[in-house]
Design a protein around this motif. Structure first.
Motif, PDB file in Angstrom:
ATOM      1  N   ASN A 121       0.819  -1.214   0.000  1.00 38.18           N
ATOM      2  CA  ASN A 121       0.000   0.000   0.000  1.00 38.18           C
ATOM      3  C   ASN A 121       0.852   1.263   0.000  1.00 38.18           C
ATOM      4  O   ASN A 121       2.046   1.249   0.269  1.00 38.18           O
ATOM      5  CB  ASN A 121      -1.032  -0.030   1.140  1.00 38.18           C
ATOM      6  CG  ASN A 121      -0.557   0.649   2.389  1.00 38.18           C
ATOM      7  OD1 ASN A 121       0.617   0.668   2.671  1.00 38.18           O
ATOM      8  ND2 ASN A 121      -1.486   1.188   3.141  1.00 38.18           N
ATOM      9  N   LYS A 122       0.218   2.374  -0.369  1.00 36.33           N
ATOM     10  CA  LYS A 122       0.950   3.616  -0.605  1.00 36.33           C
ATOM     11  C   LYS A 122       1.410   4.297   0.676  1.00 36.33           C
ATOM     12  O   LYS A 122       2.430   4.970   0.692  1.00 36.33           O
ATOM     13  CB  LYS A 122       0.060   4.598  -1.371  1.00 36.33           C
ATOM     14  CG  LYS A 122      -0.494   4.058  -2.675  1.00 36.33           C
ATOM     15  CD  LYS A 122       0.606   3.609  -3.626  1.00 36.33           C
ATOM     16  CE  LYS A 122       0.045   3.182  -4.967  1.00 36.33           C
ATOM     17  NZ  LYS A 122      -0.689   1.920  -4.936  1.00 36.33           N
ATOM     18  N   PHE A 123       0.645   4.121   1.752  1.00 34.33           N
ATOM     19  CA  PHE A 123       0.901   4.927   2.941  1.00 34.33           C
ATOM     20  C   PHE A 123       1.897   4.280   3.902  1.00 34.33           C
ATOM     21  O   PHE A 123       2.231   4.853   4.925  1.00 34.33           O
ATOM     22  CB  PHE A 123      -0.432   5.257   3.641  1.00 34.33           C
ATOM     23  CG  PHE A 123      -1.325   6.088   2.776  1.00 34.33           C
ATOM     24  CD1 PHE A 123      -1.126   7.455   2.672  1.00 34.33           C
ATOM     25  CD2 PHE A 123      -2.343   5.506   2.031  1.00 34.33           C
ATOM     26  CE1 PHE A 123      -1.925   8.226   1.855  1.00 34.33           C
ATOM     27  CE2 PHE A 123      -3.158   6.285   1.204  1.00 34.33           C
ATOM     28  CZ  PHE A 123      -2.946   7.642   1.121  1.00 34.33           C
ATOM     29  N   GLY A 154      -3.089  -1.002  -1.537  1.00 34.85           N
ATOM     30  CA  GLY A 154      -3.854  -0.901  -0.301  1.00 34.85           C
ATOM     31  C   GLY A 154      -5.300  -1.375  -0.351  1.00 34.85           C
ATOM     32  O   GLY A 154      -6.004  -1.165  -1.339  1.00 34.85           O
TER      33      GLY A 154
END
Lengths: 197, 197
Positions: A121-123, A154
């Motif tokens: 995921n990106k975060f 994500g």
């Protein structure tokens, strides 16, 4: 009939797990679903709701497919040597191994993604990368397929990935039917990633 | 902080429940989630995985929001007089009541949708209509808002609806943030329904 083992651990992310299980579960003649835990029977998600494990990781599950969700709990589980050892051993026997979101950190920690293309995921991207420095991490990807390993970005991306998994095993037409039955707009292109930073 | 009571019953549909709970659960300062059951603590979904109820329907829950998933189990629950009576009483006190898929059949049976616009899933539409002949059923709608009642079409549509619910309470910008955090492409238009038959 393939047996799907879906890992649960404290603070797993709800949709990472139940999005793909919904899609696979729409083909009950093809997939049998079991929740698997290293933490006993009742395991609470990151959002609060609690699921019941059908099996423990020590028990013989004979899984054809392993599904590994992400969530805040992965920050703890990367240090769970017993779980990581089980993952390394079990994924070796599986036909397909799929992770959603930060679930990829657990596979990376077990060394199963070394030398492979994968995403997450990106975060939490940089944290996951730190768990597997020898993985070819893809920052722009809705999901990635490399051999038997499917990794998605994500949360919701896991649904798209699970339909790709169905497509590989049963054909694209069946995957489209499953998406339609669940009134889901399947993003069929793994490279179409509107959330890439 | 609003208290969300999410109903579970045998053979509830996994994503109907956990899609919206994922979205609401991404705002833990705003929403507290409880699973509520008329059938004891452990309740198995239509796809197999089992969830644990936090409360029983008889216990005082003081819910601000009620979420009612669909699934094959609704075919049985429309005949559960105790559950239907509880729904009628409880929804009266709630600020918002939301159903996904055939969950609308339970609200309709409780008479709560009479004279209102509502929708439900495509593959059981006529059966749901038969449970509430005085409801203004909408065959083409991703979701419908009528006063405090939100009803969505099948399975995945509940995710779009739950983001609309967040938008009503906290603004569209917050709802878009939640969609982005979960890497979900929110269909923001309730009338954009590609699955209408």
């Amino acid at each position: 009939m393939r047996h799907v083992g879906a890992l649960i651990f404290p603070k797993f992310e709800l949709l990472d797990l139940f999005g793909p299980l919904q899609m696979l579960g729409m083909l009950p003649e093809e997939f049998r679903l079991s929740l698997v835990s290293a933490h006993g029977r009742l395991v609470s998600s990151n959002q609060g709701p609690t699921a019941q494990a059908d099996r423990a990781i020590g028990e013989d599950g004979d899984y054809d497919i392993l599904l590994i969700p992400g969530g805040m709990g992965t920050r703890t589980e990367v240090g769970n040597a017993r779980l990581i050892a089980w993952l390394g051993e079990t994924t070796g026997h599986c036909e397909i191994v799929a992770s959603v979101c930060t679930g990829a950190a657990l596979l990376a920690r077990a060394g199963m993604l070394d030398g492979r293309r994968a995403t997450t995921n990106k975060f939490a991207f940089d944290w996951v990368v730190s768990q597997g420095p020898n993985v070819h991490w893809q920052r722009r990807a809705r999901w990635v397929e490399d051999g038997k390993y499917f990794t998605s970005s994500g949360v919701s991306a896991g649904i798209d990935m699970s339909l790709a998994l169905i497509a590989r095993l049963h054909g694209r037409s069946v995957a489209r039917d499953v998406a339609s039955w669940s009134e889901y707009r399947w993003n069929e292109d793994p490279d179409d990633d509107p959330f890439a930073l």
